[in-house]
Scaffold this active site. Structure first.
Site, PDB file in Angstrom:
ATOM      1  N   LYS A 107     -21.851 -79.649   4.617  1.00 16.29           N
ATOM      2  CA  LYS A 107     -23.244 -78.980   5.687  1.00 16.29           C
ATOM      3  C   LYS A 107     -23.565 -79.181   6.704  1.00 16.29           C
ATOM      4  O   LYS A 107     -23.928 -78.889   7.965  1.00 16.29           O
ATOM      5  CB  LYS A 107     -24.536 -78.238   4.707  1.00 16.29           C
ATOM      6  CG  LYS A 107     -24.144 -77.507   3.441  1.00 16.29           C
ATOM      7  CD  LYS A 107     -23.416 -76.149   4.212  1.00 16.29           C
ATOM      8  CE  LYS A 107     -22.931 -75.709   2.608  1.00 16.29           C
ATOM      9  NZ  LYS A 107     -23.788 -74.477   1.724  1.00 16.29           N
TER      10      LYS A 107
HETATM   11  C1  LIG Z   1     -21.149 -79.861  -2.272  1.00 16.24           C
HETATM   12  C2  LIG Z   1     -21.302 -78.474  -1.752  1.00 16.24           C
HETATM   13  N1  LIG Z   1     -19.932 -77.364  -2.602  1.00 16.24           N
HETATM   14  C3  LIG Z   1     -19.487 -76.365  -2.197  1.00 16.24           C
HETATM   15  C4  LIG Z   1     -20.248 -75.859  -1.885  1.00 16.24           C
HETATM   16  C5  LIG Z   1     -20.113 -73.977  -1.886  1.00 16.24           C
HETATM   17  O1  LIG Z   1     -20.056 -73.865  -0.602  1.00 16.24           O
HETATM   18  P1  LIG Z   1     -19.842 -71.747   0.113  1.00 16.24           P
HETATM   19  O2  LIG Z   1     -21.345 -71.590  -0.414  1.00 16.24           O
HETATM   20  O3  LIG Z   1     -20.137 -72.305   1.267  1.00 16.24           O
HETATM   21  O4  LIG Z   1     -19.070 -71.361  -0.454  1.00 16.24           O
HETATM   22  C6  LIG Z   1     -21.677 -76.120  -1.551  1.00 16.24           C
HETATM   23  C7  LIG Z   1     -22.996 -74.625  -0.574  1.00 16.24           C
HETATM   24  O5  LIG Z   1     -22.716 -74.176  -0.046  1.00 16.24           O
HETATM   25  C8  LIG Z   1     -21.946 -77.110  -2.046  1.00 16.24           C
HETATM   26  O6  LIG Z   1     -22.880 -77.647  -1.304  1.00 16.24           O
HETATM   27  N1  LIG Z   2     -24.283 -74.286  -1.826  1.00 15.46           N
HETATM   28  C1  LIG Z   2     -25.819 -73.876  -0.467  1.00 15.46           C
HETATM   29  C2  LIG Z   2     -25.687 -72.724  -0.559  1.00 15.46           C
HETATM   30  C3  LIG Z   2     -26.697 -71.935   0.741  1.00 15.46           C
HETATM   31  O1  LIG Z   2     -25.683 -71.599   1.601  1.00 15.46           O
HETATM   32  P1  LIG Z   2     -25.096 -71.336   3.206  1.00 15.46           P
HETATM   33  O2  LIG Z   2     -23.604 -72.135   3.777  1.00 15.46           O
HETATM   34  O3  LIG Z   2     -25.299 -70.198   2.588  1.00 15.46           O
HETATM   35  O4  LIG Z   2     -26.802 -72.296   3.690  1.00 15.46           O
HETATM   36  C4  LIG Z   2     -26.580 -75.448  -0.751  1.00 15.46           C
HETATM   37  O5  LIG Z   2     -26.214 -76.578  -0.751  1.00 15.46           O
HETATM   38  O6  LIG Z   2     -27.678 -74.997  -0.417  1.00 15.46           O
END
Ligand SMILES: Cc1ncc(COP(=O)(O)O)c(C=O)c1O
Ligand SMILES: N[C@@H](CCOP(=O)(O)O)C(=O)O
Length: 434
Positions: A107
Site C-alpha cells: 500500500k
Molecule cells: C498484505 C496484503 N495482501 C493482500 C491484500 C489484498 O489486496 P486488495 O485489497 O487490493 O485485494 C491486502 C490489502 O489490501 C494486504 O494488506
Molecule cells: N486490505 C486492505 C483493505 C483496504 O483495501 P484498499 O486497497 O481498498 O485500501 C487493508 O489492508 O487495509
C-alpha cells in the site's frame, strides 16, 4: 482524462475532482472513461527503462495535464524510492516483493502517490481536507505514514478491533499529529460501509471536505498497476507466458493489474488467490455474486466480505462473465493450507513468506497443475514480520526485525473506540467544530 461514476448517477469529472472527492456523489467508484494502450515499443524496450520512466509513461494518460509533467515526474520519483525485486524460486514460480517501503506493505506506493497528488491540488486551498480510511490491516499504516505531517490534511483511520496484527495496529495508532485511529467494534466491511456512508451524508459534507485514501480513490488505486510492469521488466527475457497470482481482499491490486494489461502489458492470466473470504472464487464457479460477512483468518488484510473493486473489474470486462473467466481464475485456501504453504516455502526455497504471500503461492501452485509451462509470479504483499506470531510459530525460527518494524514496536497505541456510524459522525462533527 475524465472519470465517470460506476453508479452512473453523477456527472463525469476531472482527475483532480475525483481525487479530492474520493467517491462520486452517487456513492459510485470513479472509473476512467478510456484506457489507451501504450505503443508496442514501450513493452519491447521496457527492460531499458527506469521504474520512474515506466511509471510516468503508464500513469500520464490518467492524470492528463492536471499535474504539470515536471511535478508529476517528481511525485513519481519520490513515491518509488525503494526496490521492487523479483525472487525466482524456480522456472515455474517467482515472487515480486512489494514490501520494501516505509510500512512494509504494497500500500505504500498508492498512499505516497495519493498524498503527493492531494498536496499538489491542495496547495492554494485554505480549507482542511479530512481523509477517511477503512483498513483491514495495511492500508491504515501506509496512509498514516504517507500523510503524516501533510499540511491541511487530517487522517482518520477506521480499523476492526482485535482483527489486525499487533504490528499493523502499532503502525496505525502511534503516529499522532494529524493522524487519528478509530477502533471499531466490527469487521473491516463495517468500517468500509461507514466510510462510504460519510461521503453521502449531506450534513457532514456541508461541514467538511472529505476524501478517501482507500483504493476507492483513483490516486490510491491506479499506481498499483506499476508493480505488474516492474515484474514484467525483470522477467520478460526469460519467460514467454507470465501469469500473476494476486492475494486478494478488496480486489484493488488485481484490478490495477488488469488495467496494466489493458495498457498492453502481455499478461497471460490472473489468479485471484483468496483466503476463506471467497466471494469472488464462488462467483466464478456459480455466476452468483454473493457478498457476505467476512470471517477472520491469519491473512487478515484479505478479510473482506464485500470487495469494493469488483465492480471496477466488471466494468473492465463490460460485465461479460465469460470474457472475465477466460482471464481470471480464483481459488480459496484455508488457514491450515496457508500455514502448510509458509512451511513448504521455507523448507523448499529457504524463503520466509507472509501469510498473504503464502495464499498467493498456493494460487500459483493450483494454476501450474493445469498449465505447467506458464511462469507464475505471486505477489509478496507484506513483510513476514508484520505477522510475527503466525510466521515464527510455523517456521519455528526467530525472524530478525527490519528497522521499519523496530521503529514502531515499542510505541504506545492511541485509539478511540466507536461502535457505529452515529459515533463516527459525532466524532467528525465535534472535531470540526473545535
Ligand atoms: C498484505 C496484503 N495482501 C493482500 C491484500 C489484498 O489486496 P486488495 O485489497 O487490493 O485485494 C491486502 C490489502 O489490501 C494486504 O494488506
Ligand atoms: N486490505 C486492505 C483493505 C483496504 O483495501 P484498499 O486497497 O481498498 O485500501 C487493508 O489492508 O487495509
Amino acid at each position: 482524462m475524465k472519470y465517470y461514476s460506476l453508479n452512473r448517477k453523477a456527472p463525469s469529472t476531472t482527475f483532480e475532482d475525483a481525487v479530492v472527492r474520493g467517491l462520486a456523489p452517487d456513492k459510485g467508484l470513479y472509473f476512467p472513461e478510456s484506457i489507451t494502450p501504450l505503443p508496442d515499443s514501450f513493452f519491447e524496450t521496457i527492460e531499458h527503462k527506469s521504474n520512474t520512466e515506466i511509471a510516468f509513461e503508464a500513469i500520464k494518460q490518467f492524470v492528463g495535464d492536471e499535474i504539470h509533467e515536471k511535478e508529476l515526474k517528481q511525485i513519481i520519483e519520490e513515491t518509488l524510492s525503494f526496490e521492487f525485486p523479483i525472487i525466482e524460486f524456480d522456472t515455474s514460480i517467482s515472487t515480486l516483493e512489494l514490501f520494501h517501503g516505509p510500512t512494509m506493505a504494497f500500500k505504500d506506493v498508492g498512499a505516497r502517490f495519493m498524498a503527493r497528488c492531494l498536496g499538489y491540488f491542495n496547495k492554494n486551498n485554505s480549507r482542511n481536507i479530512t481523509v477517511l480510511v477503512a483498513t483491514s490491516g495495511d492500508t491504515g499504516g501506509a496512509v498514516a505514514n504517507g500523510f503524516l505531517g501533510v499540511k491541511g490534511v487530517d487522517v482518520v483511520i477506521l480499523y476492526p478491533s482485535g482483527k489486525v496484527s499487533d504490528i499493523q495496529e502499532k503502525q496505525l495508532t502511534t503516529l499522532g499529529q494529524n493522524i487519528t485511529a478509530l477502533e471499531v467494534n466490527g469487521v473491516f466491511d463495517d468500517c468500509q460501509d461507514m466510510v462510504k456512508l460519510a461521503f453521502v451524508d449531506s450534513e457532514l459534507i456541508s461541514h467538511m471536505q472529505l476524501t478517501s485514501a482507500n483504493s476507492i480513490n483513483i490516486a490510491r488505486w491506479l499506481p498499483q498497476l506499476f508493480y505488474f510492469m516492474f515484474a514484467y521488466k525483470q522477467l520478460k527475457n526469460k519467460y514467454k507466458k507470465i501469469v500473476f497470482s494476486v492475494p486478494s481482499g478488496n480486489f484493488g491490486n488485481i484490478c490495477a493489474g488488469m488495467v496494466a494489461q489493458k495498457l498492453g502489458l502481455p499478461i497471460q492470466h490472473f489468479i485471484a488467490s483468496n483466503n476463506a473470504n471467497n466471494v469472488v472464487t464462488n462467483y466464478l464457479k456459480t455466476k452468483d455474486y454473493n457478498p457476505k460477512a467476512s470471517v477472520q483468518t491469519i491473512s487478515n488484510a484479505m478479510d473482506v466480505g464485500n470487495p469494493s473493486n469488483f465492480i471496477r473489474i466488471e466494468a473492465l470486462y463490460s460485465n461479460n462473465f465469460d470474457n472475465l473467466k477466460n482471464n481470471l481464475s480464483s481459488y480459496s485456501f484455508t488457514d491450515n493450507e496457508t500455514r502448510d504453504a509458509l512451511s513448504e516455502i521455507y523448507s523448499a526455497y529457504n524463503y520466509i513468506a507472509d501469510p498473504h504471500g503464502a495464499v498467493g503461492y498456493l494460487g500459483a501452485l493450483r494454476h501450474l497443475e493445469n498449465k505447467p509451462n506458464d511462469h507464475v509470479v505471486f505477489l509478496e504483499t507484506a513483510h513476514p514480520t508484520k505477522f510475527l506470531d503466525v510466521v515464527e510459530d510455523v517456521i519455528k525460527t526467530k525472524v530478525e526485525l527490519p528497522e521499519q518494524i523496530k521503529s514502531v514496536i515499542n510505541k504506545k497505541k492511541s485509539s478511540i473506540t466507536i461502535t457505529d456510524y452515529k459515533d463516527l459522525k459525532r466524532f467528525l462533527l465535534a472535531r470540526n467544530n473545535t
